[in-house]
Design an enzyme around this catalytic site. Sequence first.
Site, PDB file in Angstrom:
ATOM      1  N   ASP A  37      16.232 119.059  26.596  1.00 42.30           N
ATOM      2  CA  ASP A  37      17.263 119.018  27.498  1.00 42.30           C
ATOM      3  C   ASP A  37      18.447 119.267  26.306  1.00 42.30           C
ATOM      4  OD1 ASP A  37      18.942 118.733  29.558  1.00 42.30           O
ATOM      5  OD2 ASP A  37      18.319 116.857  29.956  1.00 42.30           O
ATOM      6  N   VAL A  38      19.021 120.443  26.320  1.00 47.92           N
ATOM      7  CA  VAL A  38      20.241 120.764  25.579  1.00 47.92           C
ATOM      8  C   VAL A  38      21.325 121.416  26.243  1.00 47.92           C
ATOM      9  CG1 VAL A  38      18.881 120.930  23.160  1.00 47.92           C
ATOM     10  CG2 VAL A  38      18.863 122.673  24.667  1.00 47.92           C
ATOM     11  N   LYS A  39      20.854 122.151  27.343  1.00 44.07           N
ATOM     12  CA  LYS A  39      21.702 122.804  28.264  1.00 44.07           C
ATOM     13  C   LYS A  39      22.795 123.686  27.537  1.00 44.07           C
ATOM     14  CE  LYS A  39      21.899 118.785  31.731  1.00 44.07           C
ATOM     15  NZ  LYS A  39      21.120 117.875  30.995  1.00 44.07           N
ATOM     16  N   ARG A  40      22.172 124.521  26.664  1.00 42.19           N
ATOM     17  CA  ARG A  40      22.902 125.468  26.005  1.00 42.19           C
ATOM     18  C   ARG A  40      23.388 126.784  26.860  1.00 42.19           C
ATOM     19  NH1 ARG A  40      23.826 121.560  22.616  1.00 42.19           N
ATOM     20  NH2 ARG A  40      22.475 121.300  20.780  1.00 42.19           N
TER      21      ARG A  40
END
Length: 277
Positions: free
Chosen positions: A94-97
Amino acid sequence: METFGVRLHRAMTERGPLCVGIDPHPGLLARWGLSDDVDGLDRFARTVVEAIGDRVAVVKPQSAFFERFGARGVGILESTIRQLRESGALVLLDVKRGDIGSTVAAYASAYLDPAAPLYVDAVTASPYLGVGSLAPMFELAATHGGGVFVLALTSNPEGAQVQRARGADGRTVAQTVIDEISQLNAGAQPLGSFGLVVGATIGDTGHDLSRVNGPLLAPGLGAQGATAADLRTVFGSSLPSVLPSYSRDVLGAGPDPAALRAAAERVLADCRGVLAD
């Protein structure tokens, strides 16, 4: 090479439709009796892997809670990813880049290239520089059998201001995202590799998810207020593609590994009952 969609479908069939987050925030570390430092972080992550790594289909480490400790925290994240993969779980980071050009290509290389230290099965991504800006991420995922989950309809109340705004063609921003991801998954069997993040707390979405042909990650279950039964309202006929995601409802049962396993089994049973309908 198997696609992420194929691996995910098999994992959900064999282990059940459940994703468990690893979110070691300070309050949870304290609840476990652990120090809010890299040693506490390491013990927390190792305990979660030991308890559920060989049982849960997908495990979702939240990168920020590791990054806050700097290089040593990222090193623990690398170790956690490696341990999870060895246990047989799929790893969704979960990094939401989200960015453009060479920068999003660099993000893709960091997480979706098998040669990278942080290589995972799939990542979360933000489409708000345009879904097309994520093309390098989609391309590298397709090359190496990875997956990307793109934010569409999130649980936070602020999200609606952007996600439900309408463009010139009358579609909401969220529906545009949904439609573009659907195109990427066209013809994939048994499941596409490009998914969407749709919060379990949002109720009837008013959006068409019927053509996505990819996984629908549903965070917001448990401590954030949604129940497994709410999935029926949110996803309707798209329930077979839903991957329910829990964090605190499972992690809060720790630090005893047996209690963590029991909590995971409990929420999985709740989800199986709903998704089987």
